[in-house]
Write a protein that holds these residues in place. Structure first.
Motif, mmCIF file in Angstrom:
data_model
loop_
_atom_site.group_PDB
_atom_site.id
_atom_site.type_symbol
_atom_site.label_atom_id
_atom_site.label_comp_id
_atom_site.label_asym_id
_atom_site.label_seq_id
_atom_site.Cartn_x
_atom_site.Cartn_y
_atom_site.Cartn_z
ATOM 1 N N SER A 22 0.806 -1.222 0.000
ATOM 2 C CA SER A 22 0.000 0.000 0.000
ATOM 3 C C SER A 22 0.839 1.271 0.000
ATOM 4 C CB SER A 22 -0.935 0.008 1.226
ATOM 5 O OG SER A 22 -0.215 -0.185 2.423
ATOM 6 N N GLY A 23 2.114 1.153 -0.372
ATOM 7 C CA GLY A 23 3.015 2.298 -0.275
ATOM 8 C C GLY A 23 2.582 3.482 -1.117
ATOM 9 N N GLY A 24 2.111 3.235 -2.332
ATOM 10 C CA GLY A 24 1.682 4.338 -3.186
ATOM 11 C C GLY A 24 0.478 5.060 -2.629
ATOM 12 N N THR A 25 -0.485 4.296 -2.135
ATOM 13 C CA THR A 25 -1.691 4.886 -1.559
ATOM 14 C C THR A 25 -1.354 5.709 -0.323
ATOM 15 O OG1 THR A 25 -3.023 3.051 -2.384
ATOM 16 C CG2 THR A 25 -3.964 4.373 -0.607
ATOM 17 N N LEU A 26 -0.511 5.158 0.552
ATOM 18 C CA LEU A 26 -0.133 5.878 1.768
ATOM 19 C C LEU A 26 0.645 7.142 1.435
ATOM 20 C CD1 LEU A 26 0.887 2.856 4.026
ATOM 21 C CD2 LEU A 26 -1.259 4.143 4.070
ATOM 22 N N ALA A 27 1.543 7.058 0.460
ATOM 23 C CA ALA A 27 2.299 8.241 0.058
ATOM 24 C C ALA A 27 1.374 9.312 -0.500
ATOM 25 C CB ALA A 27 3.363 7.860 -0.973
ATOM 26 N N GLY A 28 0.378 8.899 -1.283
ATOM 27 C CA GLY A 28 -0.578 9.861 -1.825
ATOM 28 C C GLY A 28 -1.394 10.538 -0.743
ATOM 29 N N LEU A 29 -1.820 9.770 0.244
ATOM 30 C CA LEU A 29 -2.583 10.346 1.348
ATOM 31 C C LEU A 29 -1.730 11.325 2.156
ATOM 32 C CD1 LEU A 29 -4.419 7.110 2.485
ATOM 33 C CD2 LEU A 29 -5.508 9.135 1.511
ATOM 34 N N ALA A 71 9.357 4.701 5.993
ATOM 35 C CA ALA A 71 8.271 5.574 6.437
ATOM 36 C C ALA A 71 8.502 7.004 5.979
ATOM 37 C CB ALA A 71 8.138 5.517 7.958
ATOM 38 N N ALA A 72 9.754 7.470 6.063
ATOM 39 C CA ALA A 72 10.070 8.831 5.630
ATOM 40 C C ALA A 72 9.833 8.995 4.134
ATOM 41 C CB ALA A 72 11.517 9.159 5.976
ATOM 42 N N ALA A 73 10.172 7.975 3.354
ATOM 43 C CA ALA A 73 9.950 8.038 1.907
ATOM 44 C C ALA A 73 8.468 8.150 1.584
ATOM 45 C CB ALA A 73 10.556 6.811 1.235
ATOM 46 N N LEU A 74 7.631 7.515 2.390
ATOM 47 C CA LEU A 74 6.185 7.543 2.168
ATOM 48 C C LEU A 74 5.519 8.774 2.774
ATOM 49 C CD1 LEU A 74 5.319 3.798 2.893
ATOM 50 C CD2 LEU A 74 5.735 4.879 0.671
ATOM 51 N N GLY A 75 6.225 9.480 3.636
ATOM 52 C CA GLY A 75 5.638 10.636 4.304
ATOM 53 C C GLY A 75 4.840 10.281 5.537
ATOM 54 N N ALA A 76 5.055 9.089 6.082
ATOM 55 C CA ALA A 76 4.327 8.679 7.285
ATOM 56 C C ALA A 76 4.724 9.546 8.475
ATOM 57 C CB ALA A 76 4.593 7.210 7.595
ATOM 58 N N ALA A 77 3.749 9.822 9.329
ATOM 59 C CA ALA A 77 3.983 10.697 10.479
ATOM 60 C C ALA A 77 4.598 9.966 11.660
ATOM 61 C CB ALA A 77 2.668 11.344 10.914
ATOM 62 N N ASP A 78 4.353 8.656 11.757
ATOM 63 C CA ASP A 78 4.839 7.916 12.921
ATOM 64 C C ASP A 78 4.962 6.447 12.552
ATOM 65 O OD1 ASP A 78 5.738 7.477 15.478
ATOM 66 O OD2 ASP A 78 3.812 7.780 16.467
ATOM 67 N N VAL A 79 5.865 5.767 13.262
ATOM 68 C CA VAL A 79 6.077 4.322 13.113
ATOM 69 C C VAL A 79 6.004 3.708 14.497
ATOM 70 C CG1 VAL A 79 7.621 2.501 12.341
ATOM 71 C CG2 VAL A 79 7.573 4.675 11.119
ATOM 72 N N ILE A 80 5.156 2.696 14.646
ATOM 73 C CA ILE A 80 4.989 2.040 15.945
ATOM 74 C C ILE A 80 5.259 0.545 15.767
ATOM 75 C CG2 ILE A 80 3.434 1.581 17.874
ATOM 76 C CD1 ILE A 80 1.821 4.052 17.009
ATOM 77 N N PRO A 81 6.448 0.060 16.143
ATOM 78 C CA PRO A 81 6.719 -1.376 16.072
ATOM 79 C C PRO A 81 6.188 -2.088 17.314
ATOM 80 C CG PRO A 81 8.723 -0.179 16.635
ATOM 81 C CD PRO A 81 7.637 0.846 16.515
ATOM 82 N N LEU A 82 5.471 -3.176 17.100
ATOM 83 C CA LEU A 82 4.941 -3.947 18.229
ATOM 84 C C LEU A 82 5.967 -4.924 18.781
ATOM 85 C CD1 LEU A 82 1.300 -4.675 16.976
ATOM 86 C CD2 LEU A 82 2.155 -2.748 18.322
#
Length: 280
Positions: A22-29, A71-82
């Motif tokens: 879903s990388g493209g969709t997440l990057a677009g959002l 995550a940075a490449a996609l523009g994600a605001a946060d990463v939470i590893p379980l």
């Protein structure tokens, strides 16, 4: 009209799944100002990598260190590893490492409670999980499917499941197998029950404009992107650019509350269709 900011929590099994599915969709959002939060269940320590890395016992640490770059490449605001341990794809589930459990040994309800807490804290509008087959059938992906369903049942978040049209994948694999050697995790006969029938897919997202971000996220997972050994990500990144664009320029999701669609029905072109509002 200004688009109202939404929050999307993407639950994935392993580092690199966020880029592949879903990388493209997440990057677009993210590029539109929406908040994207990546929740990654395992460290991927039972995956494949070059021999020296696998033998070092550091594969999980390396893969978790790669995740923020993706995550940075996609523009994600946060990463939470379980921080669960990877359960492995084939054969018996490996023994638990010291102080941790293999993901599939953790009850659905226990993980769902943790993810539901994140969903509530983030006030998430959308939760991404996987289809009922867990995509290509990895046991950790199937576990994510059940967990995401449990979270959706316990919260008011809208669940969408990342998938792909089974029929198209089989056509592409059969064509590629005639001209290239497939990785050893691409046994075609195993894909006849993978992902979802086309009629079940409710969202078809054009991500061609986001392919540079998607590709950058894939490349961030350098332990998996080495084309010198037969790993899926390395194989994908080695595809000719036109074939890469054809294969990954569209991402697919399904809304599990919807009935299978007829061929005449149009699919949603935006992940936020049905939850998206406007302000002003």
């Amino acid at each position: 009209m200004n688009e109202r900011q939404r929050t999307i929590v993407a639950l994935n099994a392993h580092p690199d799944d966020e880029a592949l599915l879903s990388g493209g969709t997440l990057a677009g959002l993210a590029s539109r100002g929406h908040r994207v939060v990546l929740v990654t269940a395992t460290d991927g320590d039972a995956g494949w990598a070059p021999a020296e890395l696998m033998e070092s016992g550091r594969l999980g640490q390396v893969r978790l260190a790669e995740l923020p770059r993706s995550a940075a490449a996609l523009g994600a605001a946060d990463v939470i590893p379980l921080l669960y341990a990877d359960s492995g794809h084939l054969g018996e589930v490996p023994p638990d490492p010291p102080g941790r459990r293999r993901f599939v040994r953790v009850p659905v309800a226990e993980v769902a409670e943790r993810v539901a807490e994140i969903v509530r804290r983030e006030r998430a509008d959308v939760l991404l999980g996987y289809d009922r087959n867990g995509g290509y059938g990895h046991r950790d992906h199937v576990h994510v499917h059940h967990i995401a369903r449990a979270v959706a049942a316990a919260t008011d978040v809208q669940l969408l499941e990342a998938t792909a049209p089974r029929e198209r994948i089989l056509r592409v694999l059969r064509w590629v197998s005639r001209v290239r050697t497939l990785p050893n995790d691409f046994a075609i006969e195993e894909w006849t029950q993978a992902f979802s029938p086309t009629q079940e897919i409710t969202h078809r997202i054009d991500v061609r404009a986001q392919l540079p971000a998607k590709r950058a996220a894939m490349l961030a997972h350098a332990s998996q992107a080495d084309g010198s050994f037969p790993r899926t990500l390395g194989f994908i990144l080695g595809l000719p650019r036109p074939l890469y664009r054809l294969a990954f320029g569209t991402e697919h999701f399904l809304d599990p509350t919807c009935s299978p669609r007829s061929g005449r029905e149009r699919r949603h072109r935006d992940m936020l269709d049905g939850v998206q509002g406007t302000d002003g």
